[in-house]
Write a protein that holds these residues in place. Structure first.
Motif: not given
Length: 252
Positions: A167-179
C-alpha cells in the motif's frame, strides 16, 4: 476466439513479438479449463488482455499496461485483482525479480544498478542474521525505483508500486528505510556482493577487530587534488623552517 485474440494482440502492439500470440492463446484455453468451477466476473476482452499481459511477462517482453487497461475495459483495481487470480489459477504466481520488472517497464539500462542495490540489501540482511524474506517483490521493486533515482532515470512510481504488493504508506516507509541504507552503506560504482558484506558487517566480527584492522578493511584512496595540496603545504612548511633564523636559545 482466435480472431479476437489476434485483433487484441495487434492493438497492444505485440503482433511482431515472437510467440506472444501462441502463448496468449495457450493461457486463454488453460484458463477456461481451470476456471470451470470458478465464476470469472470479467468480459472476454479483459480475459484475453490479461492473458496477453501474463504471456508477455513469461516471455520477458515489454508490455504497455496503460493501453492494456483501456482495451480490457476494466478499472485498474479490478484489472490487478483479476491478474493475481489468473496467476493462481494458471500456477504463474512466481516471485518477480529485478530483471522481470526492468524488462516489463523497459528499464534495461538500470538493471545492473538495481542488482547492486539488491546485493547490498541481501548482504546486510545476511550479516544481521534476520528472518527477512529478501525474495519478496517489494524489495525488487524498491531496488529498481532507487536505481532509477541514482541514475537520474525518470520512472513512474504508480507503475512500479503494483509489483511490490504494498500500500502507499507501506511503500513510503520502505523507501525511507532504503534511502537510509543507501546513504550509510552504498558505495557508488562498486558492485557489492553479499559475501563482502557478510564478512564486513557481522557485529560479532566487528567487535573482535582492533582499530587498525578495522581500517584495513576499508582502505581509503585520497583524492589527487587533496593529496597535491597536502604535499605543497608540507613542502612550504619545511621551507619556512629552513629559512627561519636559528639564533634563538634552546630551552632545556
Amino acid at each position: 476466439m482466435t480472431t479476437l485474440i489476434e485483433q487484441l494482440i495487434a492493438k497492444m502492439g505485440l503482433r511482431e513479438e515472437p510467440n506472444v500470440l501462441e502463448k496468449t492463446t495457450e493461457l486463454v484455453r488453460l484458463l477456461e479449463l481451470r476456471s470451470t468451477n470458478v465464476p470469472l466476473q470479467i468480459n472476454e476482452y479483459g480475459k484475453i488482455v490479461l492473458c496477453a499481459d501474463l504471456a508477455s511477462c513469461l516471455l520477458g517482453i515489454g508490455f504497455d499496461k496503460e493501453q492494456a487497461l483501456k482495451l480490457s475495459g476494466l478499472r485498474k483495481s479490478h484489472y490487478l485483482n483479476n491478474k493475481r487470480m489468473f496467476e493462481k489459477l494458471l500456477d504463474l504466481n512466481k516471485l518477480v525479480s529485478v530483471n522481470d520488472i526492468c524488462v516489463q517497464l523497459s528499464l534495461n539500462e538500470v538493471t545492473r544498478k538495481a542488482e547492486e542495490l539488491m546485493n547490498l540489501f541481501k548482504g546486510l540482511v545476511s550479516a544481521e542474521d534476520t528472518d527477512i524474506d529478501t525474495a519478496h517483490p517489494q524489495y525488487a521493486a524498491m531496488a529498481v525505483f532507487l536505481a532509477c533515482r541514482l541514475l537520474k532515470k525518470k520512472v513512474s512510481k504508480p507503475k512500479l508500486m503494483p509489483f511490490s504488493n504494498l500500500r502507499p504508506t507501506q511503500w513510503q516507509q520502505l523507501e525511507q528505510q532504503w534511502e537510509r541504507m543507501i546513504t550509510k552503506h552504498y558505495k557508488e560504482n562498486k558492485v557489492v556482493s553479499p559475501g563482502d558484506l557478510d564478512e564486513k558487517l557481522k557485529p560479532s566480527q566487528q567487535e573482535n577487530l582492533t582499530n587498525g584492522s578495522k581500517k584495513s578493511l576499508k582502505p581509503e584512496i585520497e583524492d589527487y587534488e587533496k593529496w597535491k595540496s597536502r604535499m605543497l603545504a608540507m613542502a612550504q612548511a619545511k621551507l619556512r623552517e629552513m629559512e627561519a633564523p636559528n639564533d634563538h636559545p634552546v630551552e632545556v
